[in-house]
Design an enzyme around this catalytic site. Structure first.
Site, PDB file in Angstrom:
ATOM      1  N   ARG A   1     -11.189   4.410  -5.495  1.00 39.91           N
ATOM      2  CA  ARG A   1     -10.552   4.727  -4.072  1.00 39.91           C
ATOM      3  C   ARG A   1     -10.980   6.010  -3.802  1.00 39.91           C
ATOM      4  NH1 ARG A   1      -4.098   6.739  -3.288  1.00 39.91           N
ATOM      5  NH2 ARG A   1      -4.964   8.730  -3.429  1.00 39.91           N
TER       6      ARG A   1
ATOM      7  N   GLU B   1      -4.182   0.415 -10.727  1.00 37.55           N
ATOM      8  CA  GLU B   1      -4.320   1.516 -10.301  1.00 37.55           C
ATOM      9  C   GLU B   1      -4.364   2.489 -11.828  1.00 37.55           C
ATOM     10  OE1 GLU B   1      -1.661   3.474  -7.851  1.00 37.55           O
ATOM     11  OE2 GLU B   1      -2.924   5.062  -7.156  1.00 37.55           O
TER      12      GLU B   1
ATOM     13  N   HIS C   1      -1.550   5.364   3.292  1.00 38.02           N
ATOM     14  CA  HIS C   1      -0.474   6.015   2.809  1.00 38.02           C
ATOM     15  C   HIS C   1       0.770   5.904   4.327  1.00 38.02           C
ATOM     16  CE1 HIS C   1       2.101   8.773   0.298  1.00 38.02           C
ATOM     17  NE2 HIS C   1       1.509   7.791  -0.523  1.00 38.02           N
TER      18      HIS C   1
ATOM     19  N   ASP D   1       3.069   9.739 -11.267  1.00 40.48           N
ATOM     20  CA  ASP D   1       4.674   9.713 -11.398  1.00 40.48           C
ATOM     21  C   ASP D   1       5.130   8.397 -12.125  1.00 40.48           C
ATOM     22  OD1 ASP D   1       3.425   9.118  -8.514  1.00 40.48           O
ATOM     23  OD2 ASP D   1       5.228   8.168  -8.362  1.00 40.48           O
TER      24      ASP D   1
ATOM     25  N   HIS E   1       0.662  -0.531  -8.545  1.00 44.19           N
ATOM     26  CA  HIS E   1       0.767   1.143  -8.629  1.00 44.19           C
ATOM     27  C   HIS E   1       0.682   1.840 -10.030  1.00 44.19           C
ATOM     28  CE1 HIS E   1       3.414   4.374  -6.836  1.00 44.19           C
ATOM     29  NE2 HIS E   1       2.052   4.847  -6.923  1.00 44.19           N
TER      30      HIS E   1
ATOM     31  N   ARG F   1       1.321  -4.483  -4.461  1.00 34.75           N
ATOM     32  CA  ARG F   1       1.130  -3.234  -5.256  1.00 34.75           C
ATOM     33  C   ARG F   1       2.541  -3.009  -6.183  1.00 34.75           C
ATOM     34  NH1 ARG F   1      -1.905   0.219  -6.062  1.00 34.75           N
ATOM     35  NH2 ARG F   1      -0.881   2.046  -5.131  1.00 34.75           N
TER      36      ARG F   1
ATOM     37  N   GLU G   1       3.850  -0.498  -3.012  1.00 36.32           N
ATOM     38  CA  GLU G   1       4.091   0.601  -4.082  1.00 36.32           C
ATOM     39  C   GLU G   1       5.482   0.999  -4.061  1.00 36.32           C
ATOM     40  OE1 GLU G   1       0.888   3.463  -3.401  1.00 36.32           O
ATOM     41  OE2 GLU G   1       2.503   4.818  -2.528  1.00 36.32           O
TER      42      GLU G   1
ATOM     43  N   TYR H   1      -3.338  13.675   2.892  1.00 39.40           N
ATOM     44  CA  TYR H   1      -2.865  12.927   1.642  1.00 39.40           C
ATOM     45  C   TYR H   1      -3.956  12.399   0.903  1.00 39.40           C
ATOM     46  CZ  TYR H   1      -1.998   9.039  -1.192  1.00 39.40           C
ATOM     47  OH  TYR H   1      -1.917   8.391  -2.359  1.00 39.40           O
TER      48      TYR H   1
ATOM     49  N   HIS I   1      -9.374   7.789  -8.673  1.00 37.07           N
ATOM     50  CA  HIS I   1      -8.990   8.263  -7.217  1.00 37.07           C
ATOM     51  C   HIS I   1     -10.366   9.548  -7.166  1.00 37.07           C
ATOM     52  CE1 HIS I   1      -4.614   7.718  -6.571  1.00 37.07           C
ATOM     53  NE2 HIS I   1      -5.123   6.606  -7.193  1.00 37.07           N
TER      54      HIS I   1
ATOM     55  N   TRP J   1       5.221  10.295   5.512  1.00 35.93           N
ATOM     56  CA  TRP J   1       4.173  11.220   4.672  1.00 35.93           C
ATOM     57  C   TRP J   1       3.174   9.957   3.922  1.00 35.93           C
ATOM     58  CZ3 TRP J   1       3.909  11.088  -0.876  1.00 35.93           C
ATOM     59  CH2 TRP J   1       2.806  11.646  -1.112  1.00 35.93           C
TER      60      TRP J   1
ATOM     61  N   ASP K   1      -6.223   4.206   0.883  1.00 37.69           N
ATOM     62  CA  ASP K   1      -4.923   4.267   1.017  1.00 37.69           C
ATOM     63  C   ASP K   1      -4.558   5.147   2.333  1.00 37.69           C
ATOM     64  OD1 ASP K   1      -2.259   4.447   0.753  1.00 37.69           O
ATOM     65  OD2 ASP K   1      -2.289   5.622  -1.247  1.00 37.69           O
TER      66      ASP K   1
ATOM     67  N   GLU L   1      -4.999   0.115   1.797  1.00 38.67           N
ATOM     68  CA  GLU L   1      -3.628   0.104   1.327  1.00 38.67           C
ATOM     69  C   GLU L   1      -2.621   0.559   2.306  1.00 38.67           C
ATOM     70  OE1 GLU L   1      -3.733   2.244  -2.596  1.00 38.67           O
ATOM     71  OE2 GLU L   1      -1.495   2.784  -2.323  1.00 38.67           O
TER      72      GLU L   1
ATOM     73  N   ASN M   1       9.955   9.341  -8.431  1.00 41.09           N
ATOM     74  CA  ASN M   1       9.491  10.696  -7.708  1.00 41.09           C
ATOM     75  C   ASN M   1      10.297  11.255  -6.887  1.00 41.09           C
ATOM     76  OD1 ASN M   1       7.426  12.521  -8.142  1.00 41.09           O
ATOM     77  ND2 ASN M   1       5.973  11.572  -7.162  1.00 41.09           N
TER      78      ASN M   1
HETATM   79  C1  GCO Z   1      -1.019   5.776  -4.819  1.00 39.91           C
HETATM   80  C2  GCO Z   1       0.280   6.464  -3.962  1.00 39.91           C
HETATM   81  C3  GCO Z   1       0.766   7.719  -4.939  1.00 39.91           C
HETATM   82  C4  GCO Z   1       2.067   8.024  -4.180  1.00 39.91           C
HETATM   83  C5  GCO Z   1       2.988   8.762  -5.161  1.00 39.91           C
HETATM   84  C6  GCO Z   1       4.313   8.973  -4.555  1.00 39.91           C
HETATM   85  O1  GCO Z   1      -1.584   4.959  -4.095  1.00 39.91           O
HETATM   86  O2  GCO Z   1      -1.301   6.115  -5.776  1.00 39.91           O
HETATM   87  O3  GCO Z   1       0.175   6.405  -2.747  1.00 39.91           O
HETATM   88  O4  GCO Z   1      -0.224   8.768  -4.810  1.00 39.91           O
HETATM   89  O5  GCO Z   1       1.969   8.825  -3.294  1.00 39.91           O
HETATM   90  O6  GCO Z   1       3.025   7.507  -6.309  1.00 39.91           O
HETATM   91  O7  GCO Z   1       5.201   9.064  -5.623  1.00 39.91           O
HETATM   92 MG    MG Z   2      -0.742   4.540  -2.121  1.00 38.54          MG
END
Ligand code: GCO
Ligand code: MG
Length: 402
Positions: free
Chosen positions: A147, A339, A212, A316, A312, A283, A262, A159, A122, A402, A210, A236, A37
Protein backbone atom coordinates in the site's frame (compact mmCIF):
# COMPACT_ATOMS: atom_id res chain seq x y z
CA UNK A 1 -17.31 -29.07 28.76
CA UNK A 2 -18.45 -25.95 30.64
CA UNK A 3 -17.34 -22.34 30.81
CA UNK A 4 -16.36 -21.64 34.42
CA UNK A 5 -15.03 -18.12 34.18
CA UNK A 6 -13.90 -15.35 31.87
CA UNK A 7 -11.82 -12.21 32.30
CA UNK A 8 -11.02 -9.06 30.40
CA UNK A 9 -7.37 -8.03 30.17
CA UNK A 10 -6.58 -4.43 29.17
CA UNK A 11 -2.93 -3.78 28.39
CA UNK A 12 -0.92 -1.12 26.59
CA UNK A 13 2.41 -2.45 25.29
CA UNK A 14 2.97 0.66 23.09
CA UNK A 15 -0.78 0.79 22.29
CA UNK A 16 -4.01 -0.36 23.94
CA UNK A 17 -5.40 -3.86 23.51
CA UNK A 18 -8.42 -5.54 25.08
CA UNK A 19 -8.30 -9.33 25.36
CA UNK A 20 -10.98 -11.72 26.57
CA UNK A 21 -9.89 -14.98 28.16
CA UNK A 22 -12.46 -17.75 28.67
CA UNK A 23 -11.74 -20.66 31.06
CA UNK A 24 -13.37 -24.10 31.01
CA UNK A 25 -13.80 -26.85 33.61
CA UNK A 26 -11.40 -29.03 31.59
CA UNK A 27 -8.49 -26.65 31.95
CA UNK A 28 -8.59 -25.54 28.30
CA UNK A 29 -8.88 -21.79 27.80
CA UNK A 30 -9.37 -19.60 24.76
CA UNK A 31 -8.62 -15.95 24.01
CA UNK A 32 -10.20 -13.36 21.74
CA UNK A 33 -9.37 -9.79 20.69
CA UNK A 34 -11.88 -7.10 21.73
CA UNK A 35 -9.85 -4.00 20.81
CA UNK A 36 -11.79 -1.05 19.39
CA UNK A 37 -9.33 1.75 18.73
CA UNK A 38 -10.02 4.84 20.86
CA UNK A 39 -13.08 3.21 22.49
CA UNK A 40 -11.35 0.30 24.24
CA UNK A 41 -12.95 0.63 27.66
CA UNK A 42 -16.48 0.66 26.25
CA UNK A 43 -15.97 -2.88 24.92
CA UNK A 44 -14.18 -3.95 28.10
CA UNK A 45 -17.17 -2.78 30.19
CA UNK A 46 -19.68 -4.35 27.76
CA UNK A 47 -17.92 -7.68 28.18
CA UNK A 48 -17.40 -7.38 31.91
CA UNK A 49 -20.84 -6.11 32.86
CA UNK A 50 -23.14 -7.63 30.26
CA UNK A 51 -21.55 -10.62 28.53
CA UNK A 52 -19.38 -12.52 31.02
CA UNK A 53 -22.26 -13.05 33.51
CA UNK A 54 -24.19 -14.88 30.73
CA UNK A 55 -21.32 -17.19 29.77
CA UNK A 56 -20.78 -19.12 32.97
CA UNK A 57 -22.12 -22.66 32.77
CA UNK A 58 -22.53 -22.68 28.97
CA UNK A 59 -20.96 -25.36 26.76
CA UNK A 60 -18.10 -23.57 24.95
CA UNK A 61 -18.37 -25.97 22.02
CA UNK A 62 -21.80 -24.56 21.17
CA UNK A 63 -20.22 -21.46 19.68
CA UNK A 64 -23.02 -20.91 17.14
CA UNK A 65 -25.72 -20.94 19.81
CA UNK A 66 -23.67 -18.60 22.03
CA UNK A 67 -23.20 -16.23 19.05
CA UNK A 68 -26.96 -16.17 18.40
CA UNK A 69 -27.66 -15.78 22.12
CA UNK A 70 -25.43 -12.70 22.35
CA UNK A 71 -26.62 -11.16 19.06
CA UNK A 72 -30.35 -11.85 19.13
CA UNK A 73 -30.54 -11.96 22.89
CA UNK A 74 -29.30 -8.40 23.38
CA UNK A 75 -32.31 -7.08 21.45
CA UNK A 76 -30.09 -4.11 20.47
CA UNK A 77 -28.39 -5.30 17.33
CA UNK A 78 -25.13 -4.51 15.55
CA UNK A 79 -22.78 -1.62 16.35
CA UNK A 80 -19.01 -1.71 16.82
CA UNK A 81 -19.03 -2.12 20.61
CA UNK A 82 -21.49 -5.02 20.64
CA UNK A 83 -19.95 -6.74 17.64
CA UNK A 84 -16.36 -6.43 18.94
CA UNK A 85 -17.50 -7.99 22.22
CA UNK A 86 -19.28 -10.83 20.40
CA UNK A 87 -16.20 -11.27 18.20
CA UNK A 88 -13.96 -11.69 21.24
CA UNK A 89 -16.23 -14.39 22.70
CA UNK A 90 -16.50 -16.15 19.35
CA UNK A 91 -12.74 -16.10 18.72
CA UNK A 92 -12.05 -17.47 22.21
CA UNK A 93 -14.62 -20.24 21.69
CA UNK A 94 -13.11 -21.28 18.34
CA UNK A 95 -9.72 -21.29 20.08
CA UNK A 96 -11.11 -23.63 22.75
CA UNK A 97 -12.83 -25.84 20.16
CA UNK A 98 -9.65 -26.23 18.11
CA UNK A 99 -7.52 -26.86 21.20
CA UNK A 100 -10.01 -29.51 22.36
CA UNK A 101 -9.82 -31.13 18.92
CA UNK A 102 -6.02 -30.92 19.00
CA UNK A 103 -6.03 -29.15 15.63
CA UNK A 104 -5.07 -25.76 14.22
CA UNK A 105 -8.23 -23.70 13.77
CA UNK A 106 -8.07 -23.69 9.97
CA UNK A 107 -8.66 -27.46 9.95
CA UNK A 108 -12.02 -26.98 11.64
CA UNK A 109 -13.05 -24.44 8.99
CA UNK A 110 -12.41 -26.89 6.15
CA UNK A 111 -8.65 -27.14 5.94
CA UNK A 112 -6.24 -25.04 3.94
CA UNK A 113 -7.09 -23.76 0.47
CA UNK A 114 -3.56 -22.43 -0.15
CA UNK A 115 -0.03 -22.91 1.21
CA UNK A 116 0.26 -19.45 2.73
CA UNK A 117 -1.43 -16.08 2.81
CA UNK A 118 -0.31 -13.09 0.74
CA UNK A 119 -0.04 -9.97 2.90
CA UNK A 120 0.43 -6.30 2.05
CA UNK A 121 2.56 -3.81 3.96
CA UNK A 122 2.39 -0.02 4.23
CA UNK A 123 4.88 2.20 2.42
CA UNK A 124 4.56 5.88 3.16
CA UNK A 125 6.60 9.03 2.83
CA UNK A 126 6.33 12.79 3.00
CA UNK A 127 6.81 13.07 -0.75
CA UNK A 128 6.92 10.87 -3.85
CA UNK A 129 10.58 9.89 -3.65
CA UNK A 130 10.39 9.03 0.04
CA UNK A 131 7.34 6.83 -0.61
CA UNK A 132 9.08 5.19 -3.58
CA UNK A 133 12.12 4.39 -1.42
CA UNK A 134 9.81 2.80 1.14
CA UNK A 135 8.14 0.70 -1.56
CA UNK A 136 11.63 -0.47 -2.56
CA UNK A 137 12.28 -1.60 1.04
CA UNK A 138 9.09 -3.68 1.09
CA UNK A 139 9.98 -5.27 -2.24
CA UNK A 140 13.37 -6.17 -0.79
CA UNK A 141 11.62 -7.80 2.18
CA UNK A 142 9.74 -10.00 -0.30
CA UNK A 143 6.34 -8.28 -0.27
CA UNK A 144 4.31 -8.77 -3.46
CA UNK A 145 1.59 -6.32 -2.39
CA UNK A 146 2.27 -2.84 -1.01
CA UNK A 147 0.00 0.00 0.00
CA UNK A 148 1.44 3.41 -0.92
CA UNK A 149 0.52 6.75 0.71
CA UNK A 150 2.20 10.14 0.37
CA UNK A 151 2.18 13.51 2.07
CA UNK A 152 0.19 16.16 0.22
CA UNK A 153 1.94 19.50 -0.42
CA UNK A 154 0.19 22.28 1.48
CA UNK A 155 -1.25 19.96 4.14
CA UNK A 156 0.52 19.74 7.51
CA UNK A 157 -0.19 16.02 7.98
CA UNK A 158 -1.82 13.35 5.86
CA UNK A 159 -3.53 10.08 6.74
CA UNK A 160 -1.17 7.13 6.43
CA UNK A 161 2.09 9.08 6.57
CA UNK A 162 3.97 8.33 9.77
CA UNK A 163 7.14 9.55 11.37
CA UNK A 164 8.23 6.03 12.29
CA UNK A 165 7.96 4.24 8.95
CA UNK A 166 7.49 0.59 9.92
CA UNK A 167 5.23 1.24 12.93
CA UNK A 168 2.43 3.54 11.82
CA UNK A 169 0.25 4.35 14.82
CA UNK A 170 -2.67 6.70 14.17
CA UNK A 171 -3.98 6.84 17.77
CA UNK A 172 -1.35 9.43 18.53
CA UNK A 173 -2.63 11.61 21.40
CA UNK A 174 -4.43 11.62 24.75
CA UNK A 175 -7.09 13.82 23.19
CA UNK A 176 -7.78 13.85 19.44
CA UNK A 177 -5.11 15.68 17.45
CA UNK A 178 -6.30 17.68 14.41
CA UNK A 179 -5.43 17.05 10.77
CA UNK A 180 -6.36 19.33 7.90
CA UNK A 181 -7.66 18.25 4.53
CA UNK A 182 -8.16 19.38 0.96
CA UNK A 183 -9.71 16.94 -1.52
CA UNK A 184 -8.64 19.23 -4.38
CA UNK A 185 -4.95 19.02 -3.48
CA UNK A 186 -5.19 15.30 -2.78
CA UNK A 187 -6.84 14.52 -6.13
CA UNK A 188 -4.07 16.36 -7.95
CA UNK A 189 -1.20 14.63 -6.17
CA UNK A 190 -2.13 10.95 -5.84
CA UNK A 191 -2.01 9.98 -9.55
CA UNK A 192 1.51 11.46 -9.83
CA UNK A 193 2.67 9.10 -7.06
CA UNK A 194 1.42 6.01 -8.88
CA UNK A 195 2.84 7.21 -12.17
CA UNK A 196 6.26 7.36 -10.50
CA UNK A 197 5.85 3.99 -8.75
CA UNK A 198 4.91 2.16 -11.97
CA UNK A 199 7.76 3.88 -13.76
CA UNK A 200 10.27 2.75 -11.13
CA UNK A 201 8.91 -0.70 -10.20
CA UNK A 202 6.96 -1.84 -13.26
CA UNK A 203 3.66 -3.71 -13.03
CA UNK A 204 4.82 -6.77 -11.07
CA UNK A 205 4.14 -5.57 -7.49
CA UNK A 206 0.50 -5.16 -6.48
CA UNK A 207 -0.04 -1.55 -5.45
CA UNK A 208 -2.85 -0.47 -3.15
CA UNK A 209 -4.07 2.89 -1.89
CA UNK A 210 -6.30 3.97 1.01
CA UNK A 211 -8.44 7.13 0.62
CA UNK A 212 -9.65 6.73 4.21
CA UNK A 213 -13.24 7.87 3.55
CA UNK A 214 -12.25 11.37 2.41
CA UNK A 215 -13.98 11.80 -0.95
CA UNK A 216 -17.51 12.18 -2.30
CA UNK A 217 -18.67 9.55 -4.82
CA UNK A 218 -18.07 11.77 -7.87
CA UNK A 219 -14.59 12.71 -6.62
CA UNK A 220 -13.83 9.04 -5.96
CA UNK A 221 -15.02 8.22 -9.49
CA UNK A 222 -12.57 10.79 -10.86
CA UNK A 223 -9.71 9.39 -8.78
CA UNK A 224 -10.49 5.81 -9.81
CA UNK A 225 -10.49 6.90 -13.46
CA UNK A 226 -7.25 8.81 -13.18
CA UNK A 227 -5.55 5.76 -11.59
CA UNK A 228 -6.69 3.22 -14.19
CA UNK A 229 -3.43 3.23 -16.16
CA UNK A 230 -1.50 2.28 -13.02
CA UNK A 231 -3.67 -0.85 -12.46
CA UNK A 232 -4.09 -0.69 -8.70
CA UNK A 233 -4.85 -3.89 -6.81
CA UNK A 234 -7.44 -1.83 -4.97
CA UNK A 235 -8.60 1.64 -4.04
CA UNK A 236 -9.75 1.49 -0.42
CA UNK A 237 -12.49 3.36 1.45
CA UNK A 238 -12.94 5.86 -1.36
CA UNK A 239 -16.04 7.26 0.36
CA UNK A 240 -17.79 6.71 3.67
CA UNK A 241 -20.08 3.74 3.27
CA UNK A 242 -23.08 4.31 5.49
CA UNK A 243 -24.78 5.01 2.18
CA UNK A 244 -23.97 1.84 0.27
CA UNK A 245 -25.56 3.24 -2.90
CA UNK A 246 -22.74 5.79 -3.18
CA UNK A 247 -20.56 3.05 -4.63
CA UNK A 248 -22.90 2.64 -7.58
CA UNK A 249 -21.85 6.02 -8.90
CA UNK A 250 -18.13 5.23 -8.51
CA UNK A 251 -18.63 1.88 -10.21
CA UNK A 252 -20.32 3.45 -13.23
CA UNK A 253 -17.20 5.46 -13.99
CA UNK A 254 -14.15 3.33 -13.27
CA UNK A 255 -12.68 -0.16 -13.50
CA UNK A 256 -10.22 0.50 -10.65
CA UNK A 257 -11.03 -2.30 -8.13
CA UNK A 258 -12.71 -1.09 -4.94
CA UNK A 259 -12.24 -2.27 -1.36
CA UNK A 260 -14.22 -1.26 1.72
CA UNK A 261 -15.35 -2.54 5.08
CA UNK A 262 -12.79 -2.11 7.86
CA UNK A 263 -15.36 -0.18 9.92
CA UNK A 264 -18.25 -2.55 9.12
CA UNK A 265 -19.42 -4.92 11.80
CA UNK A 266 -22.12 -7.07 10.21
CA UNK A 267 -23.20 -8.63 6.95
CA UNK A 268 -25.95 -6.00 6.80
CA UNK A 269 -23.35 -3.25 6.33
CA UNK A 270 -22.13 -4.83 3.09
CA UNK A 271 -25.13 -6.77 1.81
CA UNK A 272 -26.04 -4.29 -0.94
CA UNK A 273 -22.41 -3.59 -1.83
CA UNK A 274 -21.86 -7.30 -2.37
CA UNK A 275 -25.15 -8.27 -3.99
CA UNK A 276 -24.95 -5.42 -6.52
CA UNK A 277 -21.26 -6.17 -7.15
CA UNK A 278 -20.32 -2.60 -6.28
CA UNK A 279 -17.05 -3.67 -4.65
CA UNK A 280 -14.26 -6.16 -5.34
CA UNK A 281 -12.83 -6.72 -1.85
CA UNK A 282 -14.51 -6.84 1.54
CA UNK A 283 -12.27 -5.67 4.43
CA UNK A 284 -14.23 -6.87 7.48
CA UNK A 285 -12.09 -8.75 9.97
CA UNK A 286 -12.46 -11.12 12.92
CA UNK A 287 -12.29 -8.60 15.78
CA UNK A 288 -14.79 -6.03 14.52
CA UNK A 289 -17.23 -8.17 12.55
CA UNK A 290 -18.52 -10.74 15.01
CA UNK A 291 -15.66 -13.22 15.03
CA UNK A 292 -14.95 -16.23 12.84
CA UNK A 293 -18.62 -17.27 12.86
CA UNK A 294 -19.89 -14.06 11.31
CA UNK A 295 -16.90 -13.32 9.09
CA UNK A 296 -17.38 -16.70 7.46
CA UNK A 297 -20.99 -15.80 6.71
CA UNK A 298 -19.89 -12.53 5.04
CA UNK A 299 -17.23 -14.34 3.00
CA UNK A 300 -19.70 -16.96 1.79
CA UNK A 301 -22.12 -14.25 0.60
CA UNK A 302 -19.22 -12.42 -1.05
CA UNK A 303 -18.12 -15.59 -2.87
CA UNK A 304 -21.44 -15.71 -4.72
CA UNK A 305 -20.72 -12.30 -6.25
CA UNK A 306 -16.99 -12.57 -7.10
CA UNK A 307 -16.03 -10.42 -4.11
CA UNK A 308 -12.81 -11.49 -2.41
CA UNK A 309 -11.60 -10.94 1.15
CA UNK A 310 -8.96 -8.43 2.25
CA UNK A 311 -9.08 -8.44 6.05
CA UNK A 312 -8.15 -5.31 7.95
CA UNK A 313 -4.86 -5.88 9.79
CA UNK A 314 -3.70 -2.56 11.21
CA UNK A 315 -1.74 -2.38 14.48
CA UNK A 316 -4.91 -1.73 16.45
CA UNK A 317 -6.01 -5.31 15.73
CA UNK A 318 -4.08 -7.33 18.30
CA UNK A 319 -1.93 -10.35 17.43
CA UNK A 320 -4.90 -12.44 18.65
CA UNK A 321 -7.02 -11.03 15.82
CA UNK A 322 -4.12 -11.43 13.38
CA UNK A 323 -3.66 -15.09 14.32
CA UNK A 324 -7.38 -15.86 13.98
CA UNK A 325 -7.57 -13.95 10.69
CA UNK A 326 -4.67 -15.96 9.25
CA UNK A 327 -6.53 -19.23 9.96
CA UNK A 328 -9.57 -17.76 8.24
CA UNK A 329 -7.41 -16.57 5.30
CA UNK A 330 -5.73 -19.93 4.84
CA UNK A 331 -9.16 -21.55 4.50
CA UNK A 332 -11.42 -18.98 2.82
CA UNK A 333 -11.90 -19.99 -0.84
CA UNK A 334 -12.42 -16.40 -2.06
CA UNK A 335 -9.27 -15.00 -0.44
CA UNK A 336 -7.67 -11.87 -1.88
CA UNK A 337 -5.04 -10.47 0.45
CA UNK A 338 -4.44 -9.85 4.17
CA UNK A 339 -3.23 -6.50 5.55
CA UNK A 340 -0.22 -6.81 7.82
CA UNK A 341 1.22 -4.01 9.88
CA UNK A 342 4.05 -4.97 12.17
CA UNK A 343 3.35 -4.83 15.90
CA UNK A 344 5.99 -3.33 18.16
CA UNK A 345 8.45 -5.53 20.01
CA UNK A 346 6.65 -4.92 23.32
CA UNK A 347 3.34 -6.04 21.78
CA UNK A 348 5.00 -9.14 20.35
CA UNK A 349 6.33 -9.93 23.83
CA UNK A 350 2.88 -9.75 25.44
CA UNK A 351 1.27 -11.91 22.73
CA UNK A 352 3.46 -14.92 21.90
CA UNK A 353 2.22 -16.41 18.63
CA UNK A 354 2.62 -19.32 16.23
CA UNK A 355 2.12 -17.27 13.05
CA UNK A 356 5.09 -16.35 10.94
CA UNK A 357 6.08 -14.16 8.00
CA UNK A 358 8.21 -15.24 5.08
CA UNK A 359 8.82 -13.29 1.87
CA UNK A 360 5.53 -11.43 1.68
CA UNK A 361 3.38 -14.33 2.90
CA UNK A 362 2.20 -15.49 6.29
CA UNK A 363 1.19 -18.78 7.87
CA UNK A 364 -0.90 -19.18 11.05
CA UNK A 365 1.20 -22.11 12.32
CA UNK A 366 0.00 -25.59 13.24
CA UNK A 367 -0.38 -25.47 17.00
CA UNK A 368 -3.86 -26.42 18.26
CA UNK A 369 -6.21 -23.44 18.52
CA UNK A 370 -5.49 -20.13 16.82
CA UNK A 371 -1.93 -20.21 18.09
CA UNK A 372 -1.83 -16.88 19.95
CA UNK A 373 -1.51 -16.52 23.71
CA UNK A 374 -1.22 -13.69 26.22
CA UNK A 375 1.54 -13.33 28.82
CA UNK A 376 -0.57 -11.92 31.64
CA UNK A 377 2.35 -11.04 33.89
CA UNK A 378 3.92 -8.96 31.16
CA UNK A 379 0.55 -7.48 30.15
CA UNK A 380 0.08 -6.22 33.72
CA UNK A 381 3.23 -4.12 33.37
CA UNK A 382 1.60 -1.93 30.70
CA UNK A 383 -1.51 -0.21 32.08
CA UNK A 384 -4.14 1.39 29.82
CA UNK A 385 -3.21 4.79 28.38
CA UNK A 386 -5.99 6.90 26.93
CA UNK A 387 -5.33 7.42 23.22
CA UNK A 388 -7.50 8.78 20.45
CA UNK A 389 -7.51 8.72 16.67
CA UNK A 390 -7.14 12.18 15.10
CA UNK A 391 -10.02 14.25 13.81
CA UNK A 392 -9.93 15.96 10.44
CA UNK A 393 -10.99 19.44 9.29
CA UNK A 394 -11.19 21.08 5.91
CA UNK A 395 -8.85 24.02 5.53
CA UNK A 396 -11.65 26.46 6.46
CA UNK A 397 -12.21 24.59 9.74
CA UNK A 398 -15.22 22.46 8.75
CA UNK A 399 -15.23 19.02 10.40
CA UNK A 400 -14.53 16.28 7.87
CA UNK A 401 -14.01 12.53 7.88
CA UNK A 402 -10.70 11.37 9.27
C1 GCO B 1 -5.97 0.56 7.39
C2 GCO B 1 -6.74 1.46 8.25
C3 GCO B 1 -6.12 1.82 9.57
C4 GCO B 1 -7.14 2.60 10.39
C5 GCO B 1 -7.04 2.21 11.82
C6 GCO B 1 -8.07 2.92 12.67
O1 GCO B 1 -6.30 0.49 6.22
O2 GCO B 1 -5.10 -0.11 7.91
O3 GCO B 1 -7.32 2.51 7.53
O4 GCO B 1 -4.88 2.42 9.46
O5 GCO B 1 -6.96 3.96 10.25
O6 GCO B 1 -7.17 0.84 11.90
O7 GCO B 1 -8.14 2.35 13.93
MG1 MG C 1 -7.99 1.54 5.69
Amino acid sequence: MKIVNAKVIVTSPDRNFVTLKIFTDEGVYGIGDATLNGRELAVAAYLQEHVIPCLTGKDPLQSEDIWQFLYRGAYWRRGPVTMSAIAAVDTALWDIKAKAAGMPLYQLLGGKSRDSVMVYGHANGRDIEETADEVAKYIELGYRAIRAQRGIPGLGSTYGVSTDKMFYEPADAELPSENSWSSERYLDHVPVLFDRLRDRFGFEPHLLHDVHHRLTPIEAARLGKSLEDYRLYWLEDAVTAENQEGFRLIRQHTVTPLAVGEVFNTIWDCKQLIEEQLIDYIRTTVAHAGGITHLRRIADLAALYHVRTGCHGATDLSPVCMGAALHFDLWVPNFGVQEYMLHSEKTEGVFPHAYSFDKGSMHPGDTPGHGVDIDEELAAKYPYQRAYLPVNRLQDGTMWNW
